[in-house]
Design an enzyme around this catalytic site. Structure first.
Site, PDB file in Angstrom:
ATOM      1  N   HIS A  41      15.103 -10.461 -48.400  1.00 37.47           N
ATOM      2  CA  HIS A  41      13.751 -11.031 -48.385  1.00 37.47           C
ATOM      3  C   HIS A  41      12.713 -10.144 -49.070  1.00 37.47           C
ATOM      4  O   HIS A  41      11.567 -10.549 -49.253  1.00 37.47           O
ATOM      5  CB  HIS A  41      13.316 -11.359 -46.950  1.00 37.47           C
ATOM      6  CG  HIS A  41      12.898 -10.194 -46.123  1.00 37.47           C
ATOM      7  ND1 HIS A  41      11.571  -9.884 -45.902  1.00 37.47           N
ATOM      8  CD2 HIS A  41      13.617  -9.272 -45.452  1.00 37.47           C
ATOM      9  CE1 HIS A  41      11.498  -8.808 -45.121  1.00 37.47           C
ATOM     10  NE2 HIS A  41      12.729  -8.428 -44.838  1.00 37.47           N
ATOM     11  N   CYS A  50       6.678  -4.367 -39.599  1.00 35.38           N
ATOM     12  CA  CYS A  50       7.470  -4.243 -38.381  1.00 35.38           C
ATOM     13  C   CYS A  50       6.698  -3.603 -37.240  1.00 35.38           C
ATOM     14  O   CYS A  50       7.156  -3.560 -36.112  1.00 35.38           O
ATOM     15  CB  CYS A  50       8.741  -3.437 -38.672  1.00 35.38           C
ATOM     16  SG  CYS A  50       9.825  -4.269 -39.856  1.00 35.38           S
TER      17      CYS A  50
END
Length: 382
Positions: free
Chosen positions: A201, A326
């Site tokens: 991705h 994240c």
């Protein structure tokens, strides 16, 4: 309303050609690659074709590619399985203070099992000293994990120099190359890399798929236990459509395409900084401008809250970030900037990451920078 996406370091939009092949695979190739009938063999062939494509992109053998769910699984597999399989030889591991959480949290987990981890510091420009790494190497060091390119400031780490250093040491060398694979020419065998993690991705491929390169000379136990997929190296039915999408994304990243993107991204960075200078907006570049990934620009705007700036830009249809996706949604400061400047330094709450990718063009950068300047001026005035 304006819609400008400049957070490609977090994730990238899927390329239209990737979407096309993924949709076709989901509709037509539904067999289990482990099945011996025609449907299964068809799916298996698709996977092996992609394995060849990926291997060629790194100049390695197809057998050295293990498909998985992405960078986090790759990092966990490389680090945990290396550490556990070599604990009789030693329980000392080395990494850096600016790694992705997929590496840092894995190291912290291993510390709970009794392993000793050295977190190498960086200087104020985010640079890592190979000499410092050399000083920290011990006889019982079994693994060195250093990222190829940093996801927040864009710095390229001294991978070639570390590979040369470890030629004289038995420690396994792992690199998280998730952020760098889409732009850098990487040849693990030439660089002395034993293990390398990639996520689709980040290169305009699907989410939830990636691969781990493992040098054939290295024996590594499977991280997931179950079936005999990936030649018993990674259990679980393969994501055929995702893997084919990954393969298409890799095919599209030709050397000429990488060069074209690099030149465009360097131009975008210059354009942003020139317009900031012309508007007399105070700023500071975080990282080492002469040694970095071209698609990432991390900038500090003194006396401007990064969280407030992001919120105002988002309301105007502009997407950038403060660092790693994240750790988004939390109030935790950037561990990368803390490693560079020290805890509590004002730069930590005054810095943003701008990252380019598929769909970014010069007109967008012009418009984005105008909005950015106007927003900073308003925030400072208030």
């Amino acid at each position: 309303m304006t819609s400008i996406y400049l957070d490609h370091a977090a994730t990238t939009p899927m390329h239209p050609s990737v979407i096309e092949v993924v949709a076709a695979e989901m509709a037509n190739t539904f067999g289990n690659p482990s099945s011996i009938h025609t449907f299964g063999r068809q799916a298996h062939r698709k996977i092996e074709n992609v394995r060849q494509v990926v291997a060629e992109s790194l100049h390695v053998k197809p057998h050295e590619i293990i498909f998985n769910s992405g960078g986090t699984e790759g990092d966990n597999t490389a680090i945990i399985e290396t550490a556990l399989s070599k604990k009789e030889q030693g329980m000392h591991l080395i990494t850096t203070a600016i790694e992705h959480p997929a590496v840092l949290e894995t190291m912290k987990y291993l510390e709970t099992l009794g392993f000793e981890v050295t977190y190498l510091p960086v200087d104020e420009t985010g640079q890592l000293s190979v000499e410092k790494l050399k000083q920290e190497l011990r006889e019982d060091t079994t693994l060195v994990s250093v990222m190829y390119g940093n996801n927040e400031i864009g710095n390229l780490l001294p991978i070639k120099e570390i590979g040369l250093l470890l030629k004289e040491h038995p420690a396994v060398f792992h690199t998280d190359a998730v952020q760098a694979y889409g732009s850098e020419q990487i040849a693990p065998h030439e660089l002395g890399i034993d293990l390398l993690s990639i996520s689709a991705h980040k290169i305009n491929g699907p989410k939830g798929v990636g691969f781990l390169y493992k040098n054939d000379a290295l024996s590594l136990p499977s991280f997931l236990h179950g079936g005999e997929q990936e030649e018993k190296r990674r259990a679980g039915t393969e994501n055929v459509a995702g893997i084919v999408g990954l393969g298409k994304a890799v095919e599209l990243l030709t050397d000429d395409e990488k060069k074209r993107r690099h030149e465009a991204y360097v131009d975008y960075q210059k354009l942003i900084l020139t317009k900031l200078d012309q508007a007399a907006v105070a700023y500071q570049i975080n990282g080492a401008p002469e040694n970095k990934l071209a698609h990432i620009l991390n900038v500090r705007f003194p006396e401007v809250s990064s969280d407030l700036l992001l919120m105002h830009l988002d309301l105007q249809g502009v997407a950038i970030s403060t660092g790693s996706a994240c750790t988004a949604g939390t109030v935790e400061p950037s561990h990368v900037l803390e490693a560079m400047y020290g805890k509590g330094h004002p730069a930590i709450k005054e810095s943003v990451r701008i990252s380019f990718g598929l769909g970014t063009n010069r007109e967008q950068i012009e418009e984005f920078t105008d909005i950015l300047i106007q927003t900073i001026q308003r925030l400072k005035a208030s």
